[in-house]
Design a protein around this motif. Structure first.
Motif, PDB file in Angstrom:
ATOM      1  N   GLU A  68       4.685   9.225  35.326  1.00  0.00           N
ATOM      2  CA  GLU A  68       4.963   7.938  35.218  1.00  0.00           C
ATOM      3  C   GLU A  68       3.576   7.399  35.650  1.00  0.00           C
ATOM      4  O   GLU A  68       3.157   6.322  35.154  1.00  0.00           O
ATOM      5  CB  GLU A  68       5.967   7.378  35.911  1.00  0.00           C
ATOM      6  N   GLY A  69       2.986   7.872  36.715  1.00  0.00           N
ATOM      7  CA  GLY A  69       1.728   7.550  37.061  1.00  0.00           C
ATOM      8  C   GLY A  69       1.708   6.184  37.614  1.00  0.00           C
ATOM      9  O   GLY A  69       2.548   5.555  38.157  1.00  0.00           O
ATOM     10  N   ARG A  70       0.738   5.210  37.342  1.00  0.00           N
ATOM     11  CA  ARG A  70       0.602   3.956  37.758  1.00  0.00           C
ATOM     12  C   ARG A  70       1.524   3.003  37.300  1.00  0.00           C
ATOM     13  O   ARG A  70       1.822   1.707  37.820  1.00  0.00           O
ATOM     14  CB  ARG A  70      -0.978   3.513  37.577  1.00  0.00           C
ATOM     15  N   ASN A  71       2.328   3.478  36.126  1.00  0.00           N
ATOM     16  CA  ASN A  71       3.427   2.806  35.498  1.00  0.00           C
ATOM     17  C   ASN A  71       4.824   2.846  35.969  1.00  0.00           C
ATOM     18  O   ASN A  71       5.620   2.333  35.700  1.00  0.00           O
ATOM     19  CB  ASN A  71       3.491   2.876  33.961  1.00  0.00           C
ATOM     20  N   SER A  72       4.815   3.799  37.096  1.00  0.00           N
ATOM     21  CA  SER A  72       5.940   4.174  37.801  1.00  0.00           C
ATOM     22  C   SER A  72       6.758   2.764  38.224  1.00  0.00           C
ATOM     23  O   SER A  72       5.811   1.933  38.828  1.00  0.00           O
ATOM     24  CB  SER A  72       5.974   4.923  38.791  1.00  0.00           C
ATOM     25  N   ASP A  75       9.298   2.016  43.933  1.00  0.00           N
ATOM     26  CA  ASP A  75       8.620   1.454  45.160  1.00  0.00           C
ATOM     27  C   ASP A  75       8.661   2.286  46.315  1.00  0.00           C
ATOM     28  O   ASP A  75       7.668   2.511  46.893  1.00  0.00           O
ATOM     29  CB  ASP A  75       9.421   0.208  45.510  1.00  0.00           C
ATOM     30  N   THR A 260       5.508   4.675  47.388  1.00  0.00           N
ATOM     31  CA  THR A 260       4.925   5.340  46.406  1.00  0.00           C
ATOM     32  C   THR A 260       3.531   4.655  46.136  1.00  0.00           C
ATOM     33  O   THR A 260       3.168   3.653  46.373  1.00  0.00           O
ATOM     34  CB  THR A 260       5.474   5.325  45.032  1.00  0.00           C
ATOM     35  N   LYS A 261       2.709   5.431  45.508  1.00  0.00           N
ATOM     36  CA  LYS A 261       1.442   4.771  45.347  1.00  0.00           C
ATOM     37  C   LYS A 261       1.327   3.766  44.240  1.00  0.00           C
ATOM     38  O   LYS A 261       0.423   2.867  44.408  1.00  0.00           O
ATOM     39  CB  LYS A 261       0.507   6.126  44.576  1.00  0.00           C
ATOM     40  N   SER A 262       2.164   3.462  43.420  1.00  0.00           N
ATOM     41  CA  SER A 262       2.315   2.292  42.413  1.00  0.00           C
ATOM     42  C   SER A 262       3.028   1.349  43.053  1.00  0.00           C
ATOM     43  O   SER A 262       2.246  -0.010  42.953  1.00  0.00           O
ATOM     44  CB  SER A 262       2.915   2.687  41.014  1.00  0.00           C
ATOM     45  N   PRO A 264       5.416  -1.372  42.675  1.00  0.00           N
ATOM     46  CA  PRO A 264       5.126  -2.564  42.164  1.00  0.00           C
ATOM     47  C   PRO A 264       5.637  -3.777  42.805  1.00  0.00           C
ATOM     48  O   PRO A 264       5.267  -4.829  42.748  1.00  0.00           O
ATOM     49  CB  PRO A 264       5.828  -2.791  40.609  1.00  0.00           C
ATOM     50  N   LYS A 266       5.573  -3.901  46.498  1.00  0.00           N
ATOM     51  CA  LYS A 266       5.144  -3.221  47.691  1.00  0.00           C
ATOM     52  C   LYS A 266       5.794  -4.094  48.983  1.00  0.00           C
ATOM     53  O   LYS A 266       6.331  -3.365  49.824  1.00  0.00           O
ATOM     54  CB  LYS A 266       3.865  -2.997  47.846  1.00  0.00           C
TER      55      LYS A 266
END
Length: 339
Positions: A68-72, A75, A260-262, A264, A266
């Motif tokens: 999924e990368g940055r679109n995951s 949270d 997670t890095k993504s 959304p 946070k």
């Protein structure tokens, strides 16, 4: 709270996209079962008004996050073993939280990543189970004792490559070095009553059935079996030994949470992490699965308290994670899971 229960296979996870959510929510990918999280997330929503959405799976979450990368939409990730959370770190799927006063106050330094990439929520001891009928109390007191020839053909365990045993072997490497740990592991293999198999509950059942006299297992499995009318009799046939309690301490593993890095959502995710480290949530979480709170200011309750004080090994869980690959190689080298 909405629980979105995913299938266990990674391919099934791919087939179940997660919808976009409003700002008042937090999205969780979890290796922890939904029933354990429900009372916690209900309490979190009641306190903050933030709703939780959960995808549960037994495996494949790291692969899903990677895809999924940055679109995951995820949270946070909640895991059940240091090996699984370390995999997420190695794959660069997380982001650190280094300056959060609440998390750093509630979770001891050895139970969190040095760069804040994960935080423990509960701990469990990797204990020794012994037969009440065939093993005298005090006959075995350390992990090192498991390699003593007096236990020849008397020990049961699950696969040496299971993450719980890999973590234990990793801790032995941390304390004794690879060479001595290899000698120890070969000695444990020589003492096995059968080829490694099943789960931790199966080792307790094997003792009750007379297959072996000594086994290795996590503390909460014993607690859960005592509460199950179909498994209580087997659990009552064993006693718990807290290895190395009078020395360096008993090896512990963790359930944990990471951002997670993504992420959304946070801010909401960090609020959830803070809440789960609080005294209120720690009591709920630990009691739900017969575990120990990670927050040292929260004492065990119920049957876990009745087992007595645990003296946990204070070694950093990250150091144990760093020895994971070496531990896997030792399991192969001594052919621990072989006949």
């Amino acid at each position: 709270m909405r629980l979105k229960l995913a299938a266990t296979a990674a391919i099934a996870l791919t087939a179940m996209p997660m919808a976009a959510f409003a700002d008042g929510e937090v999205n969780i990918y979890s290796y922890r079962q939904a029933y354990l999280l429900e009372p916690l997330l209900n309490a979190f929503e009641k306190e903050t008004g933030i709703e939780s959405n959960v995808v549960f799976a037994k495996q494949g979450l790291a692969e899903r996050l990677d895809r999924e990368g940055r679109n995951s939409p995820a949270d946070v990730v909640m895991t059940v073993d240091i090996s699984r959370i370390d995999e997420l770190v190695e794959r660069n799927l997380l982001q650190g939280i280094t300056d959060n006063e609440i998390l750093n106050k509630n979770i001891p330094e050895n139970l969190r990543h040095p760069d804040g990439q994960w935080f423990a929520l509960t701990t469990r001891g990797r204990l020794i189970y012994t037969s009440k009928d065939r093993v005298e109390e005090g006959a075995i007191t350390t992990y090192e004792d498991l390699a003593d020839s007096k236990w020849d053909n008397r020990i049961c365990t699950r696969s040496g490559k299971h993450p719980y045993n890999i973590a234990l072997i990793s801790s032995m490497i941390a304390h004794h070095g690879e060479a001595d740990t290899e000698t120890w592991l070969a000695g444990v293999k020589d003492n096995l009553a059968r080829k490694p198999q099943g789960g931790d509950r199966d080792q307790i059942k094997a003792i009750a059935a007379g297959v072996c006299d000594v086994a290795i297992g996590n503390s909460y499995y014993y607690g859960n079996m005592l509460q199950d009318e179909n498994e209580r009799e087997a659990a009552e046939a064993v006693r718990l030994v807290f290895p190395n309690a009078d020395g360096r301490g008993t090896h512990i593993n963790i359930s944990s949470i990471a951002l997670t890095k993504s992420a959304p959502n946070k801010d909401n995710a960090i609020k959830l992490m803070e809440f789960l480290s609080s005294a209120e949530a720690q009591r709920i979480y630990a009691e739900a699965n017969a575990e120990y709170p990670a927050n040292p200011n929260v004492k065990p309750v119920g049957m876990v308290a009745e087992w007595g004080e645990i003296n946990p090994d204070s070694i950093s869980l990250q150091e144990i994670a760093d020895n994971r690959n070496a531990a896997v190689k030792l399991v192969d080298r001594v052919d621990f899971d072989g006949e």
